[in-house]
Design a protein around this motif. Structure first.
Motif, PDB file in Angstrom:
ATOM      1  N   LEU A 199     -11.945  27.074 -11.962  1.00  0.00           N
ATOM      2  CA  LEU A 199     -10.848  27.507 -11.112  1.00  0.00           C
ATOM      3  C   LEU A 199     -11.400  28.408 -10.016  1.00  0.00           C
ATOM      4  O   LEU A 199     -12.334  29.183 -10.258  1.00  0.00           O
ATOM      5  CB  LEU A 199      -9.798  28.275 -11.927  1.00  0.00           C
ATOM      6  N   PRO A 200     -10.849  28.341  -8.825  1.00  0.00           N
ATOM      7  CA  PRO A 200     -11.310  29.236  -7.751  1.00  0.00           C
ATOM      8  C   PRO A 200     -10.943  30.673  -8.084  1.00  0.00           C
ATOM      9  O   PRO A 200      -9.917  30.942  -8.707  1.00  0.00           O
ATOM     10  CB  PRO A 200     -10.543  28.730  -6.522  1.00  0.00           C
ATOM     11  N   VAL A 201     -11.779  31.602  -7.669  1.00  0.00           N
ATOM     12  CA  VAL A 201     -11.559  33.000  -8.048  1.00  0.00           C
ATOM     13  C   VAL A 201     -11.382  33.936  -6.860  1.00  0.00           C
ATOM     14  O   VAL A 201     -10.954  35.072  -7.033  1.00  0.00           O
ATOM     15  CB  VAL A 201     -12.727  33.513  -8.928  1.00  0.00           C
ATOM     16  N   GLU A 202     -11.690  33.496  -5.657  1.00  0.00           N
ATOM     17  CA  GLU A 202     -11.631  34.385  -4.506  1.00  0.00           C
ATOM     18  C   GLU A 202     -10.431  34.066  -3.627  1.00  0.00           C
ATOM     19  O   GLU A 202     -10.423  33.106  -2.876  1.00  0.00           O
ATOM     20  CB  GLU A 202     -12.933  34.281  -3.684  1.00  0.00           C
ATOM     21  N   ASN A 203      -9.374  34.904  -3.755  1.00  0.00           N
ATOM     22  CA  ASN A 203      -8.212  34.833  -2.870  1.00  0.00           C
ATOM     23  C   ASN A 203      -7.569  33.442  -2.829  1.00  0.00           C
ATOM     24  O   ASN A 203      -7.076  32.999  -1.779  1.00  0.00           O
ATOM     25  CB  ASN A 203      -8.609  35.254  -1.447  1.00  0.00           C
ATOM     26  N   VAL A 204      -7.606  32.751  -3.940  1.00  0.00           N
ATOM     27  CA  VAL A 204      -6.978  31.431  -4.049  1.00  0.00           C
ATOM     28  C   VAL A 204      -6.044  31.459  -5.257  1.00  0.00           C
ATOM     29  O   VAL A 204      -6.433  31.889  -6.343  1.00  0.00           O
ATOM     30  CB  VAL A 204      -8.032  30.315  -4.212  1.00  0.00           C
ATOM     31  N   ALA A 205      -4.825  30.981  -5.065  1.00  0.00           N
ATOM     32  CA  ALA A 205      -3.833  31.013  -6.144  1.00  0.00           C
ATOM     33  C   ALA A 205      -4.098  29.904  -7.155  1.00  0.00           C
ATOM     34  O   ALA A 205      -4.524  28.801  -6.806  1.00  0.00           O
ATOM     35  CB  ALA A 205      -2.432  30.856  -5.564  1.00  0.00           C
ATOM     36  N   TYR A 250       6.679  28.449 -14.053  1.00  0.00           N
ATOM     37  CA  TYR A 250       5.534  28.559 -13.146  1.00  0.00           C
ATOM     38  C   TYR A 250       4.743  29.805 -13.557  1.00  0.00           C
ATOM     39  O   TYR A 250       5.171  30.932 -13.275  1.00  0.00           O
ATOM     40  CB  TYR A 250       5.984  28.716 -11.704  1.00  0.00           C
ATOM     41  N   ALA A 251       3.615  29.615 -14.215  1.00  0.00           N
ATOM     42  CA  ALA A 251       2.799  30.744 -14.672  1.00  0.00           C
ATOM     43  C   ALA A 251       1.683  31.015 -13.661  1.00  0.00           C
ATOM     44  O   ALA A 251       0.861  30.129 -13.383  1.00  0.00           O
ATOM     45  CB  ALA A 251       2.204  30.451 -16.044  1.00  0.00           C
ATOM     46  N   ASP A 252       1.657  32.213 -13.137  1.00  0.00           N
ATOM     47  CA  ASP A 252       0.634  32.610 -12.174  1.00  0.00           C
ATOM     48  C   ASP A 252      -0.614  33.065 -12.929  1.00  0.00           C
ATOM     49  O   ASP A 252      -0.606  34.109 -13.586  1.00  0.00           O
ATOM     50  CB  ASP A 252       1.173  33.724 -11.282  1.00  0.00           C
ATOM     51  N   LEU A 253      -1.673  32.288 -12.810  1.00  0.00           N
ATOM     52  CA  LEU A 253      -2.932  32.600 -13.497  1.00  0.00           C
ATOM     53  C   LEU A 253      -3.898  33.399 -12.625  1.00  0.00           C
ATOM     54  O   LEU A 253      -4.950  33.828 -13.108  1.00  0.00           O
ATOM     55  CB  LEU A 253      -3.626  31.294 -13.918  1.00  0.00           C
ATOM     56  N   SER A 254      -3.561  33.580 -11.372  1.00  0.00           N
ATOM     57  CA  SER A 254      -4.532  34.039 -10.371  1.00  0.00           C
ATOM     58  C   SER A 254      -5.206  35.349 -10.740  1.00  0.00           C
ATOM     59  O   SER A 254      -6.442  35.460 -10.723  1.00  0.00           O
ATOM     60  CB  SER A 254      -3.844  34.173  -9.004  1.00  0.00           C
TER      61      SER A 254
END
Length: 282
Positions: A199-205, A250-254
């Protein structure tokens, strides 16, 4: 006499500006009032490519509205929205959702497109609009399943069995759904995705969408793995409240994804659902 003339002159000098000021006030009061157009939005439709993007189920609770490129405000649905507009009115909509199931933190969903439509209107018209949104073209779907052709989850040794059912009175849509039924001495289920994914980790939802019915509280975790030593670290995202009817989540994993990568240097991730029913619950 000269003094009296001077007094009369001063008095006139004061009266004339006052007279002009009154005329200006009367002119301003006579301007016609601009009347609004009423925009009615009952719901927002989400369209998907079912093979690549999964179900088109949604729970758009709020819309952010723009009229002729100007922000009007955020409105919970259904809504009647007064808009001051010329005869040609361009309405643009951003769809909002309850972030991680919390209505007090409704946000614009970052993966839905902005949608627009132009209307020809007259003052006091009521215009009904059913916006249609899709997923943005650059969205990457890491896990999509409807349990029709397989089960991408597995149980742990401490969990009851995850079953695939085909009862048309119980499935969400299509012909199959997954179910865990706890009864008797079976009080726990603990299931996770079979595969790890990056999963992207830098400023990406990053979000997880799912539809569910629960009789009891269920915890959702994101599990990060350090591949060099195969260490797993879990971070709880949210506790999901029971729902007797099908509900969209909708679960926000960010934040958790970024924290696991920042604090532990994890390389990839899994999704985990967990619940333990206390003995006091039959």
């Amino acid at each position: 006499m000269q003094l009296t003339h001077d007094n009369a002159t001063v008095c006139c000098a004061r009266i004339v500006p006052l007279f002009l000021f009154c005329i200006l006030l009367l002119t301003a009061c006579d301007e016609p009032e601009q009347l609004p157009v009423y925009l009615h939005i009952e719901e927002v439709e989400v369209q998907t490519d079912s093979e690549l993007q999964g179900s088109n189920s949604s729970k758009v609770s709020t819309v952010w509205v723009f009229a002729n490129e100007q922000p009007i405000g955020a409105y919970d649905l259904p809504a009647y929205i007064p808009v001051l507009s010329p005869s040609t009115m361009k309405i643009s909509i951003q769809a909002g959702i309850p972030r991680s199931g919390i209505f007090s933190t409704r946000v614009v969903y970052p993966f839905y497109t902005l949608t627009s439509k132009v209307f020809e209107v007259e003052p006091l018209d009521t215009v009904s609009y059913r916006p249609v949104v899709t997923y943005k073209e650059d969205i990457k779907f890491k896990l999509v399943t409807d349990f029709e052709s397989g089960n991408p989850f597995r149980e742990t040794d401490n969990s009851d069995y995850l079953d695939i059912i085909a009862d048309p009175t119980k499935v969400f849509e299509g012909s199959r759904s997954a179910r865990v039924q706890l009864k008797g001495n079976n009080k726990t289920f603990d299931i996770s995705s079979l595969s790890h994914f990056e999963l992207p980790v830098e400023n990406v939802a990053s979000y997880l969408e799912f539809d569910y019915q629960f009789d009891y509280y269920v915890e959702l975790f994101i599990e990060g793995r350090i591949t060099s030593n195969n260490t797993a670290i879990q971070n709880r995202i949210v506790v999901i409240n029971p729902k007797t009817e099908w509900n969209k989540f909708y679960a926000d994993l960010s934040d958790s994804v970024q924290a696991l990568q920042r604090d532990y240097g994890v390389d990839d991730f899994k999704i985990v659902f967990r619940s333990t029913i206390p003995d006091s619950v039959a």
